[in-house]
Design a protein around this motif. Structure first.
Motif, PDB file in Angstrom:
ATOM      1  N   GLU A   1       4.013  30.619  59.488  1.00  0.00           N
ATOM      2  CA  GLU A   1       5.217  30.718  58.666  1.00  0.00           C
ATOM      3  C   GLU A   1       4.876  31.168  57.247  1.00  0.00           C
ATOM      4  O   GLU A   1       5.588  31.965  56.651  1.00  0.00           O
ATOM      5  CB  GLU A   1       5.950  29.378  58.629  1.00  0.00           C
ATOM      6  N   LEU A   2       3.775  30.637  56.737  1.00  0.00           N
ATOM      7  CA  LEU A   2       3.343  31.049  55.405  1.00  0.00           C
ATOM      8  C   LEU A   2       3.065  32.551  55.388  1.00  0.00           C
ATOM      9  O   LEU A   2       3.477  33.271  54.477  1.00  0.00           O
ATOM     10  CB  LEU A   2       2.079  30.265  55.011  1.00  0.00           C
ATOM     11  N   LEU A   3       2.391  33.026  56.422  1.00  0.00           N
ATOM     12  CA  LEU A   3       2.084  34.458  56.496  1.00  0.00           C
ATOM     13  C   LEU A   3       3.346  35.291  56.633  1.00  0.00           C
ATOM     14  O   LEU A   3       3.456  36.365  56.055  1.00  0.00           O
ATOM     15  CB  LEU A   3       1.162  34.742  57.682  1.00  0.00           C
ATOM     16  N   LEU A   4       4.319  34.763  57.403  1.00  0.00           N
ATOM     17  CA  LEU A   4       5.562  35.508  57.606  1.00  0.00           C
ATOM     18  C   LEU A   4       6.314  35.701  56.303  1.00  0.00           C
ATOM     19  O   LEU A   4       7.089  36.639  56.163  1.00  0.00           O
ATOM     20  CB  LEU A   4       6.451  34.767  58.606  1.00  0.00           C
ATOM     21  N   SER A   5       6.092  34.783  55.359  1.00  0.00           N
ATOM     22  CA  SER A   5       6.800  34.925  54.087  1.00  0.00           C
ATOM     23  C   SER A   5       6.050  35.859  53.141  1.00  0.00           C
ATOM     24  O   SER A   5       6.499  36.130  52.047  1.00  0.00           O
ATOM     25  CB  SER A   5       6.984  33.554  53.438  1.00  0.00           C
ATOM     26  N   GLN A   6       4.902  36.333  53.575  1.00  0.00           N
ATOM     27  CA  GLN A   6       4.144  37.275  52.767  1.00  0.00           C
ATOM     28  C   GLN A   6       4.485  38.701  53.190  1.00  0.00           C
ATOM     29  O   GLN A   6       4.990  38.924  54.293  1.00  0.00           O
ATOM     30  CB  GLN A   6       2.637  37.041  52.956  1.00  0.00           C
ATOM     31  N   PRO A   7       4.196  39.675  52.308  1.00  0.00           N
ATOM     32  CA  PRO A   7       4.520  41.059  52.682  1.00  0.00           C
ATOM     33  C   PRO A   7       3.574  41.632  53.740  1.00  0.00           C
ATOM     34  O   PRO A   7       2.702  42.442  53.441  1.00  0.00           O
ATOM     35  CB  PRO A   7       4.398  41.815  51.357  1.00  0.00           C
ATOM     36  N   ILE A   8       3.718  41.185  54.964  1.00  0.00           N
ATOM     37  CA  ILE A   8       2.950  41.748  56.081  1.00  0.00           C
ATOM     38  C   ILE A   8       3.918  41.946  57.244  1.00  0.00           C
ATOM     39  O   ILE A   8       4.868  41.187  57.387  1.00  0.00           O
ATOM     40  CB  ILE A   8       1.856  40.809  56.622  1.00  0.00           C
ATOM     41  N   LYS A   9       3.630  42.930  58.071  1.00  0.00           N
ATOM     42  CA  LYS A   9       4.462  43.136  59.251  1.00  0.00           C
ATOM     43  C   LYS A   9       4.188  42.036  60.256  1.00  0.00           C
ATOM     44  O   LYS A   9       3.054  41.579  60.402  1.00  0.00           O
ATOM     45  CB  LYS A   9       4.109  44.481  59.906  1.00  0.00           C
ATOM     46  N   ARG A  10       5.213  41.655  60.981  1.00  0.00           N
ATOM     47  CA  ARG A  10       5.048  40.632  62.011  1.00  0.00           C
ATOM     48  C   ARG A  10       3.985  41.024  63.014  1.00  0.00           C
ATOM     49  O   ARG A  10       3.161  40.223  63.420  1.00  0.00           O
ATOM     50  CB  ARG A  10       6.362  40.415  62.758  1.00  0.00           C
ATOM     51  N   ARG A  11       4.037  42.277  63.429  1.00  0.00           N
ATOM     52  CA  ARG A  11       3.089  42.729  64.445  1.00  0.00           C
ATOM     53  C   ARG A  11       1.657  42.464  63.984  1.00  0.00           C
ATOM     54  O   ARG A  11       0.820  42.002  64.749  1.00  0.00           O
ATOM     55  CB  ARG A  11       3.287  44.234  64.678  1.00  0.00           C
ATOM     56  N   ASP A  12       1.390  42.752  62.725  1.00  0.00           N
ATOM     57  CA  ASP A  12       0.032  42.591  62.211  1.00  0.00           C
ATOM     58  C   ASP A  12      -0.401  41.133  62.204  1.00  0.00           C
ATOM     59  O   ASP A  12      -1.552  40.813  62.468  1.00  0.00           O
ATOM     60  CB  ASP A  12      -0.062  43.168  60.804  1.00  0.00           C
ATOM     61  N   ILE A  13       0.541  40.234  61.881  1.00  0.00           N
ATOM     62  CA  ILE A  13       0.204  38.814  61.855  1.00  0.00           C
ATOM     63  C   ILE A  13      -0.215  38.352  63.243  1.00  0.00           C
ATOM     64  O   ILE A  13      -1.281  37.750  63.427  1.00  0.00           O
ATOM     65  CB  ILE A  13       1.411  37.976  61.389  1.00  0.00           C
ATOM     66  N   PHE A  14       0.616  38.661  64.229  1.00  0.00           N
ATOM     67  CA  PHE A  14       0.358  38.112  65.561  1.00  0.00           C
ATOM     68  C   PHE A  14      -0.805  38.802  66.256  1.00  0.00           C
ATOM     69  O   PHE A  14      -1.623  38.156  66.902  1.00  0.00           O
ATOM     70  CB  PHE A  14       1.635  38.151  66.396  1.00  0.00           C
ATOM     71  N   LEU A  15      -0.881  40.103  66.078  1.00  0.00           N
ATOM     72  CA  LEU A  15      -2.008  40.820  66.663  1.00  0.00           C
ATOM     73  C   LEU A  15      -3.312  40.355  66.008  1.00  0.00           C
ATOM     74  O   LEU A  15      -4.323  40.147  66.691  1.00  0.00           O
ATOM     75  CB  LEU A  15      -1.809  42.328  66.455  1.00  0.00           C
ATOM     76  N   GLY A  16      -3.276  40.174  64.702  1.00  0.00           N
ATOM     77  CA  GLY A  16      -4.470  39.729  63.984  1.00  0.00           C
ATOM     78  C   GLY A  16      -4.939  38.371  64.460  1.00  0.00           C
ATOM     79  O   GLY A  16      -6.120  38.168  64.743  1.00  0.00           O
ATOM     80  N   GLN A  17      -3.996  37.428  64.583  1.00  0.00           N
ATOM     81  CA  GLN A  17      -4.371  36.090  65.032  1.00  0.00           C
ATOM     82  C   GLN A  17      -4.870  36.123  66.470  1.00  0.00           C
ATOM     83  O   GLN A  17      -5.863  35.490  66.811  1.00  0.00           O
ATOM     84  CB  GLN A  17      -3.176  35.148  64.923  1.00  0.00           C
ATOM     85  N   TYR A  18      -4.165  36.879  67.299  1.00  0.00           N
ATOM     86  CA  TYR A  18      -4.565  36.978  68.702  1.00  0.00           C
ATOM     87  C   TYR A  18      -5.983  37.520  68.823  1.00  0.00           C
ATOM     88  O   TYR A  18      -6.828  36.943  69.507  1.00  0.00           O
ATOM     89  CB  TYR A  18      -3.581  37.867  69.458  1.00  0.00           C
ATOM     90  N   LEU A  19      -6.236  38.632  68.132  1.00  0.00           N
ATOM     91  CA  LEU A  19      -7.562  39.236  68.232  1.00  0.00           C
ATOM     92  C   LEU A  19      -8.626  38.308  67.656  1.00  0.00           C
ATOM     93  O   LEU A  19      -9.756  38.274  68.138  1.00  0.00           O
ATOM     94  CB  LEU A  19      -7.582  40.591  67.511  1.00  0.00           C
ATOM     95  N   GLY A  20      -8.255  37.543  66.615  1.00  0.00           N
ATOM     96  CA  GLY A  20      -9.199  36.579  66.047  1.00  0.00           C
ATOM     97  C   GLY A  20      -9.670  35.587  67.095  1.00  0.00           C
ATOM     98  O   GLY A  20     -10.866  35.330  67.231  1.00  0.00           O
ATOM     99  N   ILE A  21      -8.740  35.028  67.865  1.00  0.00           N
ATOM    100  CA  ILE A  21      -9.114  34.062  68.899  1.00  0.00           C
ATOM    101  C   ILE A  21      -9.908  34.756  69.998  1.00  0.00           C
ATOM    102  O   ILE A  21     -10.996  34.314  70.385  1.00  0.00           O
ATOM    103  CB  ILE A  21      -7.872  33.431  69.576  1.00  0.00           C
TER     104      ILE A  21
END
Lengths: 234, 260
Positions: free
Chosen positions: B74-94
């Motif tokens: 949620e914190l990331l979603l409130s930052q200027p980043i695209k949703r796709r990048d947040i979820f793809l980034g976290q997914y690839l991290g794991i």
């Protein structure tokens, strides 16, 4: 600055917003009030693009917000519950958010102000709720954003930090920033806010100054004015 | 997206469980190679462990990480980043950190044992590749489950059920249907059905490479007959790739439409 047009939001069968319209032009502190479950947080989150409305449009500086993301560069958001990844240190978290924004930040002054120096290298998982809330404040205020959205900012803060936060809001307000704040603490509203937006059953029931609300309800004190609205509604 | 990936990777790289997972493979590799001294047997044992364990760990890590990172997201979603990048980034991290535990954990004993000089090097490389594939697939599936279920207990239950289904129940159902419809020609059905389970598919892929027909089982033998070893492997790899891409696509689609 912000214009919300005809906003509808339903979560499953629960209709939360039923045609919300309001506009905030001038700078200052706007308190978003309303009983529990009236959709305060939902409105704030739709402005941030975290909740997607069924209908309606939101404009920030005349730019539509929905399906956009770069406008968030100009917003600071402080969520209700501060929870961060347990394995990162405070320093790393702050660096990370700075890295994402890629603009100048004045975190040092804030870290000092809220006495976080000794916690900087601790992992976020080891911090108490109140300390996490302070980190939350630093993250929100360290950028020079023209709009700041604070969702229950006082939760979990000790009196000293609360006074510091209020002073901080005052200072930033004088610098010409706009605040959207939700809170249940009426003294805070009376102390800080220039304008009240009162939500009731998914619609804007009242928008105006604290004094106007008192006059309209014929009460001397804000808490009683609000209670009166809620009682006459029930 | 790379920024998010970097941080969720760093977050996991410091988690105790990543090291437990890494240590497990390290130990398993050493024990199998140095106490067993039979490379082809070691490969088969490793395969059996990998095709069951990587999906399980991927599922559990995927679902736990996304649930516990909910507020951070949620914190990331409130930052200027695209949703796709947040979820793809976290997914690839794991997915990357789990794959790394596998590849490095087994890679160290392989190298020390001298697998690199032996003719079996490609069997081992394929094993690691399959393990990485299964990790990517099951992390993606479990992230999808976590995005669609607000209730953590339910989500966790579905995820474990999915793993159990793919790893155990699927084969059972499969066998039962083969026995029940014994009188019908089931070749096509069997081929088709094995494509729908990435765990089965991985097992077939490794066994085709090892070329041990005795272990192929019914589906594997069909694969071999139908496609031959070479194209059988290519096709199963392609389907595995599809298995990874589709859930990732779905994940991004779901994330884009979700309220936080």
């Amino acid at each position: 600055m912000i214009r919300i047009e005809n906003l509808y939001k339903r979560f499953g069968r629960l209709q939360v917003l039923e045609g919300v319209n309001f506009q905030i032009e001038e700078q200052g502190v706007v308190a978003v009030l309303g009983p529990n479950g009236s959709g305060k947080t939902t409105i704030l989150k739709t402005i941030l693009g975290m909740v997607l409305p069924q209908e309606g449009e939101i404009y920030f500086d005349n730019q539509p917000v929905l399906n956009n993301w770069d406008y968030r560069n100009r917003i600071g958001y402080m969520p209700q519950i501060a929870r961060f990844p347990d394995n990162l240190t405070v320093r790393e978290l702050i660096e990370m958010i700075k890295n994402i924004r890629d603009v100048d930040a004045n975190e040092h002054a804030l870290i000092e102000r809220f006495g976080l120096e000794s916690s900087m290298d601790k992992k976020l998982g080891q911090l108490s709720g109140g300390t996490k809330q302070k980190v939350n404040i630093v993250l929100t205020f360290m950028f020079d954003s023209p709009l700041l959205i604070l969702d229950e900012p006082t939760a979990g803060l000790d009196p000293v930090s609360l006074i510091r936060l209020k002073a901080l809001i005052q200072e930033e307000k004088e610098k010409g920033k706009t605040f959207l704040i939700t809170t249940h603490i009426m003294s805070l509203v009376e102390e800080l806010s220039d304008q009240i937006v009162f939500l009731l059953e998914g619609q804007i029931f009242f928008q105006g100054s604290v004094q106007e609300l008192k006059d309209q309800t014929g009460q001397k004190n804000l808490e009683h004015s609000i209670a009166k609205i809620l009682e006459s509604d029930a | 997206m790379l920024k998010i990936l970097k941080y969720s990777f760093a977050d996991l790289a410091r988690s105790r469980w990543s090291y437990v997972y890494f240590g497990f493979y390290l130990l398993l590799g050493f024990v199998l190679l140095f106490l067993n001294n039979d490379l082809s047997k070691a490969v088969i044992t490793l395969m059996n462990v990998i095709v069951v364990l990587t999906p399980m760990i991927g599922t559990i890590f995927g679902i736990m990480y996304f649930y516990s990172a909910r507020e951070f997201t949620e914190l990331l979603l409130s930052q200027p980043i695209k949703r796709r990048d947040i979820f793809l980034g976290q997914y690839l991290g794991i997915a990357l950190s789990l794959s790394l535990s596998l590849v490095v954990g087994l890679g160290i004993p392989f190298i020390i044992y001298g697998v690199a000089q032996s003719s079996e090097i490609w069997d081992f490389a394929l094993l690691l590749l399959v393990g990485a594939f299964l990790t990517f697939i099951f992390v993606a599936l479990s992230v999808n489950i976590s995005l669609r279920n607000e209730n953590k207990v339910k989500g966790f239950g579905y995820a474990i059920l999915l793993w159990l289904f793919m790893a155990v129940i699927y084969d059972g159902l499969f066998l039962i249907s083969l026995i029940m419809f014994d009188d019908y020609p089931l070749d096509k059905f069997t081929l088709f059905a094995s494509m729908f389970n990435p765990i089965d598919l991985s097992r077939i892929l490794v066994l085709l490479k090892l070329d041990i027909s005795a272990l192929l089982g019914y589906t594997g033998a069909l694969f071999q007959n139908f496609f031959g070893n070479g194209s059988g492997m290519i096709i199963s790899l392609l389907v595995l790739t599809l298995w990874a891409i589709l859930p990732i696509g779905l994940l991004i689609r779901t994330a884009k439409r979700k309220d936080f």
